[in-house]
Structures are given as structure tokens and as C-alpha cells.
Scaffold this motif. Sequence first.
Motif, short mmCIF file in Angstrom:
data_model
loop_
_atom_site.label_atom_id
_atom_site.label_comp_id
_atom_site.label_asym_id
_atom_site.label_seq_id
_atom_site.Cartn_x
_atom_site.Cartn_y
_atom_site.Cartn_z
N LYS A 623 0.83 -1.21 0.00
CA LYS A 623 0.00 0.00 0.00
C LYS A 623 0.86 1.26 0.00
O LYS A 623 0.56 2.23 -0.70
CB LYS A 623 -0.92 -0.01 1.23
CG LYS A 623 -2.06 -1.01 1.13
CD LYS A 623 -2.90 -1.01 2.40
CE LYS A 623 -4.04 -2.02 2.31
NZ LYS A 623 -4.84 -2.07 3.56
N ASN A 626 2.03 1.82 -3.32
CA ASN A 626 0.95 1.87 -4.31
C ASN A 626 1.07 0.76 -5.35
O ASN A 626 0.81 0.97 -6.54
CB ASN A 626 0.93 3.23 -5.02
CG ASN A 626 0.67 4.38 -4.07
OD1 ASN A 626 -0.01 4.20 -3.07
ND2 ASN A 626 1.23 5.54 -4.36
N TRP A 628 -0.60 -1.69 -6.66
CA TRP A 628 -1.98 -2.20 -6.69
C TRP A 628 -2.08 -3.56 -7.38
O TRP A 628 -2.96 -4.35 -7.06
CB TRP A 628 -2.87 -1.19 -7.41
CG TRP A 628 -2.63 0.22 -6.98
CD1 TRP A 628 -2.20 1.25 -7.75
CD2 TRP A 628 -2.79 0.74 -5.66
NE1 TRP A 628 -2.07 2.39 -7.00
CE2 TRP A 628 -2.43 2.10 -5.71
CE3 TRP A 628 -3.17 0.20 -4.44
CZ2 TRP A 628 -2.46 2.92 -4.59
CZ3 TRP A 628 -3.19 1.01 -3.33
CH2 TRP A 628 -2.85 2.35 -3.41
N LYS A 671 1.98 7.19 -7.72
CA LYS A 671 1.84 7.77 -6.39
C LYS A 671 0.54 8.57 -6.32
O LYS A 671 0.13 9.20 -7.30
CB LYS A 671 3.02 8.72 -6.09
CG LYS A 671 4.38 8.03 -6.16
CD LYS A 671 4.55 7.06 -5.02
CE LYS A 671 5.93 6.41 -5.04
NZ LYS A 671 6.09 5.42 -3.98
#
Length: 921
Positions: A623, A626, A628, A671
Motif C-alpha cells: 500500500k 501503491n 496495486w 503515487k
Amino acid sequence: MVTANPSLSWERLNDVFYRLRTCYNLTWGEEMNLAKYNISLAPFSTAIALYSKDHELGSTNGNIYNAVSFNQSNLKNLEVFSGSGEKIYNIVWDESKNGKVVQFGWSSKECLIVVSENGTIRNYYDFENNFNEFSLGFESESIGVSDVKFYNTGFVARLRNNSFIFINNLDSPYPRLLSFDSPGDETGSSKDADISCWDIVPPTSKYNKNIEILVGLGEKLYNLDDVSLRDSSLIDGPYSFISVCPNNQLVALYSTTTRKVYIVSSDFTRTLNAFQLSENENINDLKWCGNDVVVIVLNNDELKVIGPGDDYLSFYFNSNVYLFTEFDGLRILNNERLEFLSRIPQNTVDIFKIGSTTPSSILLDSIDLRNSNNPTDNITALENIAIIKNSLNDAINNCIGVATEEFDQYWQKKLLKAASFAKSHKEFYNSQYMIEVIENLKILNQIRSYKIGMFLTYQEFEKTDLNILLNNLLLKRKHHFLSIRISEYLNLPLDLIYIDWCCSKIKNSNELNDDSLLEQLLNKLTKIKNISYEKVSRVAYQEGRSNLSIMLINYEPSASKKIPLLIEMEEDELAVTKAEETMNFKVIEYVLFFLQNKLSLSDFLKIINNKRIALAYWEILMKSLNNWYFLKNYYLSFDRKLTIANLNLILGLIGKTEQDLIANTNLSSVKLKNMSSPLDDIKSINSSNNVELTDIMMKFANKKKSLTSTIKMYEELKTSNKDFSDDLKYLKQEVKLVETQESLQKTFTNLNFFGKSIIETLCLLILINNYDSSSTDSSIPSSSLVNKKIKKILKDFKVSEKRYYFLVIEKLSEFKKWTELYSFANSGKSPIGYEPFYKICIKYNAIRQAGLYIDLIGGSIRYTKRIKMYLRVGNFKSASEEAFKNKDLVHLKEIFKLYKATSHPNAVVTQSIEGYIRKLS
């Protein structure tokens, strides 16, 4: 049996005595013929390396000698013996694969350095055939290596094109080239001459890493370094032998023209001696005996020690002899013996010289009298002590010092007994020196034994680091028991000795099962507190005993050593478990990132799935980065619908969709957009183009899609849990905001509303609103249009009018739009009053503008506060009027006093205030 006086074996050269003492009668057998081998002796004669050969190789001027081999095969043996001739180990050398051996030598750490003809170097750092290999470079592979000279920390190699390559640090080899451009006279005759001899002047210390090379070329001698090539001005060449003494102060040379051995200073300004050889004397080698005298080998079996002038000593041998210089003497090796030639110190001469009457000699005689059964002798011994009473301290120290010079333990003990006897007759004597010598001699006599075979002199022993002695010399030979005894005797750490013993035990215990071997290893290792098990565990793994390695690594106290080894062993799950046990998140992070890069995502997730701490921390890391893509796959793998819904929401905030996530696995570089000033958005707006606008509109579409998908998933979850009702409400509110911002984006195309909150959206509209009705700037949107959009947002999102007024005051003041702020204040009745307008102007030091709002405040505040406001903005006239109107004489006088203190009071205002004061007085 009476032991003869050592002086009987001394030889006198001028005013100095020398002696040749046997270190070992070599045990390698009578059939050994060193003439058939290349030879290299390790520093302090701790090891002897022999390499058989079948042809002449290179120069015979160094510590390497050429002969004919017994074995004619391409496979040859490079044999290593102890100083006593005991076989230590053997290196099988295949010349067809590894190249022909040019020369080999030893470093100060007893590493065997083998130089091949093709420029390949092998550094054998132990006695188990383990080595590091590197190349000299500089086209040495094609040019070829001619010969090599070694020194304590490195070596210099001469190529066939007469270039020199030197390496100063064998631990971190960095080859450097010294090109030798042969100088010549006008006829160029010298340029065609070959190098007849050369030697090196090693670096004087670790701080001075410069090396010099002395090169004999033609009739001259040259000095080469990394800066220049200098002529030494010696012209008696050609020279066939050259040798530099250990302290680099003197140089010895042999000229084939004059048949003289020259001893000159290292700067070649002084010639100290020129020793003439006869026609029938053929010199085979030339070496220094310490820093004292030069020794030459004649006809392979005669040793001649050259003294000042024409004086010399001769020693004869039954076989060829080979010389190796030490800083305190000269090692002499032949088929039968290893011997040591050295100068005799003066204190030794004073004690043992026949007829000596020095105090130390008298003291040594006294010990025989003291041990006699004859009472008269005992009395004589005491009388001798009384005679030398005033010199007793020096006599004791001399006896102790001479004991260190003697190889024979009989004389060591006798000299120390004499010192101890004299010490008992001295009231005050510091015994530290004597204790230190006794301890050192005990150790020295042990390692001089035939079994160990390292015959160090006392001076060499003092110069040797004990850690090198134990770890590099004794442990290499696997003399663990002696190493432990020495370490215990000197209170040195034992951990490295036990570790090495355990490593050797593993390598030589194939018949033992893992449990039995582990018990024996732990029996040793547990004796030392906080000992490291990492090296022992690594050796077990390298020997193919993975189970034993894992059992050992469990005892390792340091996670920084334990975990990398587990990873190397591919014990990935165990590495994660051990990382969790440390509770050190830096360690956990290291393991997670290493495994994530090494394994597929599915295999990685299988490993950390049941590791609660590691899994939670990995999720936090993903996390924060980032990343994902990994998070999405992780959530899908474990059917975490709520988390997937939240992830979709996060993606929407950055304008990405699920399709973007699947298409791009490098989203770790994305970001979240940092909060920026609305002015930055306005500045970037004016330079935006259609491509940017299209991108912004696409982000709005993606965000709406993600929000819609998230709402759908929350509605499914709501059926089983009503706690999600509020979340749905907020999500729908967010959709409404996105639609509003999308509409605004279409209207005001030069702005960027994406990612803004309700308040941020209002701030953007406030900054572009034309509150100044008198402005004629056509670039500013019409006030009616912007006001209409603002009112709609206030209504739709239930933003109060008071909150709106505070936003306008804050933003217009922040960007110093004072005209617009005053117009806005007069555009209608303020729901928050006008005091906030006054305060914000004061905050930004806009004093004149602040005064405009005092009259607008009206009677909503007390008159005294209004007076203070007038005074704050410097309006003394209005302040005095307010005080007069309220008949406040006290404040009037204070105002008058303050005004008079100003730098330029106005006469009209002064008269006015004075008039008010008179009327109220």
C-alpha cells in the motif's frame, strides 16, 4: 652429557660473529633432490612449496629454481611441505588447462600465489585446494609472463615485452602497469639489449604504496617507478644478479664484466664495497643475510659471506643450496637440512665468548655453581652476585634477551634460571619482561617442533600477529588442540578455533548421522557464549547435509547471519518464520522483497499466507508503494470482496480502472497526487492543451466507473450487513461530486477539478470569480455564471453560507486580492459580520485595507474595541472622535499621548484632539 658452549660454532668476520644453525633435519627422505624442483619458501620458513618441471623456466635470480622433473606428464604436483619436511597437501596442476607455471611464491599470510604463463593468478588461501583466481590483464594472456618477484603483500610480474605489472594487495587485487621503454644511446644499441636482472623495492609501509623496480639493462642499472625511469649512473654492468636488503637501504649487485659484487646505497651515490671473485668461481645466487651482509652461492654448493673489504666466510654443503632472505638473517635450504645464518648480537657475545668477564657471563657461570653439591661452589655463586651487584639489573636483562636468541632449549632454560637466581637477590625488579619472554618461548618451542614445522626466530615471532599465527598458520594445518592451548595460555578468544574444528569435523565425518554429529558439534560450540553458528551451518550445507545445516542455524543468535543463509539454502518458508521471530521489520522487509523478486506471485503468497506478521507487513508495504497489481491479485486469491471494493475506490481516486490494473503491472510507480495549492492549478490551466483536457475527462470517467463498481459491491454486502448503509451514502455523495466536477470541467476547460474535495472545488471557483464589478478583464469568467455554479454546490452539498464566506475571505486574502475582497464585503449583508474581514487583513499586514472594515462593523462591538481597531490601523482622528462621542476623557488623553509620540504628528489632528479634551475637562 655436557652441552658445548655455543661460541664454539661461531665464525668471525672482521669484528662481528656469525653462526649457521640447523632448524630441521628434513624428514622428506633421502631420495629428495631439490635440483629437480622449483622451490619457494614461505616467510619465516613456515612452508616449502615444490613443483617438478621438465624444462628451464624464466630467470634463476629469484626465490624460484629450475631443474628436471621426475614426471613427464601434463599433470604435475605442486607439493607443499612444512618447514620440517612433513607433507601438508598437494595441488594437482594440469598445464594443458591451467597453463604452464612460470613462478609461485608466498604472501605474509601464507597464501600460495601461482602465476601462469598466460597471466592467470591463483591465490591458494588455505591447505584444502581452495583458491581465488584473477587475471593480470593488460594483454598478458597474449604477451605471456616471463618471471615474477614476490613480496609480503603482493608481487611484480615481468611480461615478455619487458612491461611490468604489479599488485600491491593480494586481498583486493588491482593490477597496475609500469611500462619499461628501454633507453638507448645514439646508436640505439641499448634498446636491443635484454634485461639481464631485476629486483623490487617493496612499499615501505601500508601508507606508502609506491613500488620501485631496479632493472639491469646492458651496462647500466635503471630505477623504474610509476612516474619515471631514472638512470642510476652505475656503469659496471652488465649485471646478472641484484638484491635489495630488507630495509631497502642497500643494494647488492654482481657484474659479469668486472666479476665483482658491489654493495651500494639505495640512492646509488655511495659504493660501500666491491668484492672481487676469482675466475674459477661461478656465482649461482646472491642474497642478503638480514640487513648486515651479502651471501653468494658458488658452484651450487659453497656459501660465501662477504664482509667489509676482502674479508669473507665460507660454508660448504653436500648438495645444492637455496637462499631465502629474512629481515633478521638468511634461510638456507638443501636436500638434508633447513638452516639459519645470522649475525650474533653483542649481548650474546658478552655471555658466551670464552674468557668473558661481563656481569651477564659471570651470572651465567654462577647458576652452575649454585646447582653444585659442593658448598664451596654455592658460596662462590653468592660471591659472584655480590661482585656484579651494581650491574645486576643489566645482567638479568641480558640473560633474558640472550635466551630469546638461542634455539637450544637447554640454553634457554639455563639463561632464564640465571636471571631468576639473580632476581631473587634484588629487592626491586619488574618481572614483566621475564614473564613475557617465558610465555613466548613456551609457545615458540611448541610451534618449532617437527610436527608443526614452523621454525620462527624470536624476532620473527614478535613481528607476527598472534591472530595470523593462530588463524592463518596453525588452523590451516588443523592443529586445533595446540591453538586452544596457546589461546587459553594467552587469554585469547577461542571461538574461531572451535568453529574451524567443527567445520573440519563435518568434512571428515561422513560415517556419522546428523543427530550424532550435531551432538558432538554442540558439545564444542556451546562452550563459547554467543558464538556464531553461521559458518559451521554453511559448511554443512556445502557438504550436502541440509538437515544438519538447518539444525545448526537454529542456534545462530544473529538474524543478519541466519536469514541470508536460509535464503541461500532455499529454505524460504523457514526464512520468513525466523524473520518474524526477530520482530525486526527491516529484516522482515528484506526477506519479503527478496522472495517476491525470486518467486512467482502465487508461490510467494502460498509461503506468507499463514505468516500473520509477515503477511500484514507485506500488505502495508504494498500500500505504501501503491503496488496495486500485487494487492489486487492477493485480494482475489483470498476472496476479500470488501477489500477489493476499497481498492477499486483507491484506484478511482488516481483515475485508474480495473482494466488499467490488469494491463499494467508496474503501477508500483504510481503515487497518490499530493495536495496542491489552487493557484498551482490555475497556473497550469493557462498552459493546458486539448490532450491534457482529454486526459482529465478520461480520469473522471474512470473514477465514476470505479465508484459505480464499488457501490454495487457495497450494496451486495449491505444485504448481509446493514453497517454498510452509511458507507453507501458517502459513496453516492462522492458520485454526485464527481458528476458536478465533470460538469464544471466542461464549462471551465482551463481548470483542473479532478481529485478535488468539495471545499477545494469551491476554492477554485472563488479564485476565478469576478467579485470586482468594476473590472474589465475579459479573461475572467462572468460573475453571474460562477456565482450560479457556487450557489448550486452550496445547495447540493449543504455547505452553509457562513462556511462559504469564511472560504472567500481566506482565499482572496491568501492571494492578496484586496479589491475583490472589499467588493465582496459590500455585495450584500455578511452572515458572519465584518470583523473577520478586519482580522484577516491584519493577519496579512494589510493595515490600510483593514481600516475600511471598521465602519462596516458598526455597533456590533463595544466602542472601546472600536477605538483599539482605529489605533491598530493608525487612524488617530477616528479613534479620538469615537472617544469624544462616548465622553471618554481617559481614552482621549491616552490617544493624544500616543499620537504625540508618533514621528510626524499632524497639527490639525493635534488641535482637534486637544479641543475634545478641553470640552470634556
